[in-house]
Design a protein around this motif. Structure first.
Motif, short mmCIF file in Angstrom:
data_model
loop_
_atom_site.label_atom_id
_atom_site.label_comp_id
_atom_site.label_asym_id
_atom_site.label_seq_id
_atom_site.Cartn_x
_atom_site.Cartn_y
_atom_site.Cartn_z
N ASP A 222 41.32 27.87 50.70
CA ASP A 222 41.64 28.84 49.67
C ASP A 222 41.36 30.26 50.13
O ASP A 222 42.17 31.17 49.97
CB ASP A 222 40.81 28.50 48.43
N LYS B 15 43.87 33.44 50.94
CA LYS B 15 43.71 34.76 50.33
C LYS B 15 43.69 35.86 51.39
O LYS B 15 44.33 36.90 51.23
CB LYS B 15 42.43 34.81 49.50
N THR C 1 47.16 36.41 52.68
CA THR C 1 47.96 37.16 51.72
C THR C 1 47.63 38.65 51.77
O THR C 1 48.52 39.49 51.80
CB THR C 1 47.74 36.61 50.30
N LEU C 2 46.33 38.96 51.80
CA LEU C 2 45.94 40.37 51.89
C LEU C 2 46.56 41.01 53.12
O LEU C 2 47.07 42.14 53.07
CB LEU C 2 44.40 40.50 51.94
N GLU D 203 49.34 39.94 54.82
CA GLU D 203 50.80 40.00 54.70
C GLU D 203 51.25 41.16 53.80
O GLU D 203 52.31 41.74 54.01
CB GLU D 203 51.35 38.68 54.15
N LEU D 204 50.45 41.45 52.79
CA LEU D 204 50.80 42.54 51.87
C LEU D 204 50.30 43.90 52.35
O LEU D 204 50.53 44.91 51.69
CB LEU D 204 50.25 42.24 50.47
N GLY D 205 49.60 43.90 53.49
CA GLY D 205 49.09 45.17 54.02
C GLY D 205 47.85 45.65 53.30
O GLY D 205 47.40 46.78 53.50
N LEU D 206 47.25 44.79 52.47
CA LEU D 206 46.09 45.20 51.68
C LEU D 206 44.79 45.17 52.48
O LEU D 206 43.75 45.59 52.00
CB LEU D 206 45.97 44.33 50.43
N PRO E 188 43.70 50.74 51.26
CA PRO E 188 43.86 49.49 50.49
C PRO E 188 42.63 48.58 50.60
O PRO E 188 42.24 47.96 49.60
CB PRO E 188 45.08 48.84 51.14
N VAL F 164 40.50 46.71 47.56
CA VAL F 164 40.20 45.27 47.46
C VAL F 164 38.70 45.09 47.23
O VAL F 164 38.28 44.33 46.34
CB VAL F 164 40.65 44.52 48.73
N THR G 238 47.08 35.02 43.95
CA THR G 238 45.99 35.66 44.70
C THR G 238 45.74 37.07 44.19
O THR G 238 44.59 37.46 43.96
CB THR G 238 46.33 35.69 46.20
N LEU H 140 43.79 42.40 41.68
CA LEU H 140 44.64 43.44 42.24
C LEU H 140 45.90 43.67 41.41
O LEU H 140 46.68 44.59 41.68
CB LEU H 140 45.02 43.09 43.69
N VAL I 100 48.39 50.43 44.03
CA VAL I 100 48.09 50.35 45.46
C VAL I 100 48.90 49.21 46.10
O VAL I 100 49.46 49.36 47.18
CB VAL I 100 46.57 50.16 45.69
#
Lengths: 407, 407
Positions: free
Chosen positions: A263, A267, A270-271, A273-276, A295, A299, B270, B276, B298
């Motif tokens: 999990d 996560k 994903t962070l 892939e989204l550039g976060l 970013p 987070v 997520t 977020l 963001v």
């Protein structure tokens, strides 16, 4: 022994609580950029008289650190700050003629062209470059002396000395079943740092190839952790043990895998892939027009501060070293481990399990140096020293380790 | 027919390009908060003489909108803005004595105590409250007249009129296989809006229960989309069709499921778990000290602007209505659908597929109103009108629809 502890955060505060119960310590100066944190740590130990004192200190001010070491006649600097401050503290101790301990090593930089195949600057490179100067002045920099790196390296050396004739692979494996009441998702450690270590290219050592890197989250495996924690998905993560162990222990392969679980890995991906995960600032609407923020800071701001979660946390954390090889001609596989139950560490020390497990090991090491059970000069890892005295003293501290035969 | 188009974004601009090719339109005033956007849309149509003109307009300024409708002697206001502006534009048209069309309805608010079981304020409630006033003045508000809601509702009415004697269930199903070159992750629509609609409690209609809500992402199913798109995981999402269809079409159950796909659903979950998705501002480090920003802003800033991705996009998008019931005593199941290939819409209109598919339907509806094929007063959904003329005219526009028998 007189110690300058730099950093009175979670780990530093736990260090003071553990050290206070031991006699080897003559005096500990507790220093922090935030004087309130240093004073709070010292105030909590008032029944220990004047063995602890608080000072304000900027860990990036090399000259100020050197001066404080000299003024306070400290034998050792124990670094409990974040890894950005390793180099100034390491150099300040060298200049002051003090010994030095830390729990994380100088930072890496990825290879500019082939980041997921070749190492660039490795963890600890900045420190090992100065190894000769430490040896020349007869002082010791004991690096990576927390739990991982630290106790995990002691386990590796113990396996080599007492359990195996030949070692094919050493794999540090870290896993936990900690949960935080009232939160669907609450990491038990800084998300900022977790992103940093998990998204850096993981490093692997192979005897015939040396050190090399892979893509993040590579080689997933499910490792079965002891004492009821159970199976957790682990992946390669950049960690000091891979750089330290092969310098003193003969092994075919060395890895570090972090039991993040499916999990949490998803996560983090994903962070990314989204550039976060990015630390580069971008423009977003603020209250009075556009503002620039990173970013990753956003987070971190969305999640609870892990340092304050100890009271709501339940479960155990496990650090350990899995070793595969042969003994007396027969194959052998063991997992050497150390488990801390959060309820126990909160009750005994008021410290969250992950923090306490990191803090106990440098205190054990300081005691071994104070009594002369461990001696050395230069820049050395925990696996450069005899492991038995360390493991016995850790048990004496009330926190025993375990050995599981895997077959 | 004289039309005031409010909003010259992606959908509004595509509306002008589609309407320019049809004769029914006497004049279209293209209005936007940003006069450059309105002028750019009009300038691109200069071969169409003076049938198009640009104006600056604030869609939230009800009185300004009413004045412009009167000055320009517009018969109809076509709303191509985001749903925040539905109510002021809807009221301004009523005051001005103009007809009104939109593609999304007034916003919902979750039930304060039981958000995932009961409806609070439903999508469109704000508009239906004024239905009598529209009927009294003999004007039409044709609401939800895009593709979904819009064409999907026309399909539902067509199924009831011509394909079924009794309908057990109507399920709008939306899916695509669009990919964007050079991006690992690039939504083909606003992530801000997607978060809004996907994390609101989805609404479901059942004949014996009325409207009710469920948890986000409920009732996942894999729906097989036609014309090579193939199977996509769909979940319940709050959408206008569920509120509109049961008002005019007799069905046992009505749902809307969005083909977000596993991967996108996981990413949205997520974002939600980490907080977020929140629009509430929080404090993070800025360039000159702490600043306050909304995490959802963001997230949006980290992703490319979907309006500019048409040239890099390949694939098809499908909107449609799945209907299950009986005809002549035998069970029947059909999927009525409309597919737009992004390469086709980019070549023919310079508009991205999702945007073009939304824009074509209100233009078809305006033409039916202009020719008198569709007439009505009050607040009506697309399913309140005879479906055949709409479907035939859509085919005449060069964008035919399809019917797939499911068994």
């Amino acid at each position: 022994m007189r110690v300058l502890l730099v950093g009175a955060g979670g780990v530093g505060t736990a260090v003071t609580r553990i050290a206070a119960r031991r006699d080897f310590l003559t005096h500990m100066v507790v220093a922090d950029y935030d004087p309130n944190r240093a004073e709070a740590a010292v105030a909590a130990l008032k029944e220990h008289g004047d063995r602890f004192s608080a000072r304000r200190l900027d860990a990036s001010d090399e000259e100020g650190v050197r001066r404080l070491l000299t003024e306070e006649r400290c034998d050792v600097l124990l670094n409990a700050t974040d890894p950005r401050f390793v180099m100034p503290l390491f150099r300040a101790a060298l200049e002051a003629g003090a010994h030095y301990l830390d729990m994380a090593m100088s930072l890496s930089a990825p290879h500019p062209e082939r980041p997921y195949e070749e190492c660039g600057v490795k963890l600890g490179d900045g420190q090992f470059e100065l190894a000769e100067r430490w040896a020349d002045v007869g002082r010791l920099a004991l690096v990576g002396m927390g739990v991982e790196p630290g106790l995990s390296d002691v386990f590796a050396r113990y396996a080599a000395d007492e359990l195996f004739d030949e070692i094919d692979e050493i794999g540090v494996r870290d896993g936990a079943d900690l949960t935080v009441e009232g939160y669907g998702f609450a990491p038990s450690f800084s998300i900022w740092t977790t992103i940093e270590e998990c998204l850096n290219p993981p490093v692997v050592y192979e005897k015939d190839r040396g050190w090399f890197t892979t893509a993040p989250f590579s080689e997933p495996e499910v490792f079965d952790f002891p004492e009821g924690i159970g199976p957790v998905e682990c992946v390669n993560v950049e960690h000091e043990e891979v750089l330290l162990i092969p310098r003193w222990v003969d092994a075919g392969r060395v890895t570090f895998k972090y039991g993040l679980g499916n999990d949490f890995i998803a996560k983090l991906k994903t962070l990314h892939e989204l550039g976060l995960d990015s630390t580069a600032k971008l423009t977003v609407p603020g209250e009075d027009g556009p503002v620039r923020v990173s970013p990753r800071d956003v987070v971190a701001a969305c999640l609870p501060d892990p340092a304050g979660l100890g009271e709501r946390m339940t479960g155990k954390t496990c650090a350990g070293t899995w070793v595969k090889g042969t003994k007396n001609g027969a194959p052998r596989e063991v997992y050497l481990y150390h488990v801390v139950d959060n309820q126990w560490s909160m009750r005994e020390y008021g410290s969250q399990a992950v923090v306490w497990q990191t803090a106990v090991n440098p205190v054990v090491a300081l005691e071994l140096l104070a009594t002369g059970a461990w001696t050395g000069t230069g820049v050395l890892g925990p696996e450069a020293f005899p492991p038995r005295p360390f493991l016995d003293l850790l048990t004496e501290y009330g926190s025993p380790w375990g050995l599981r035969e895997q077959n």
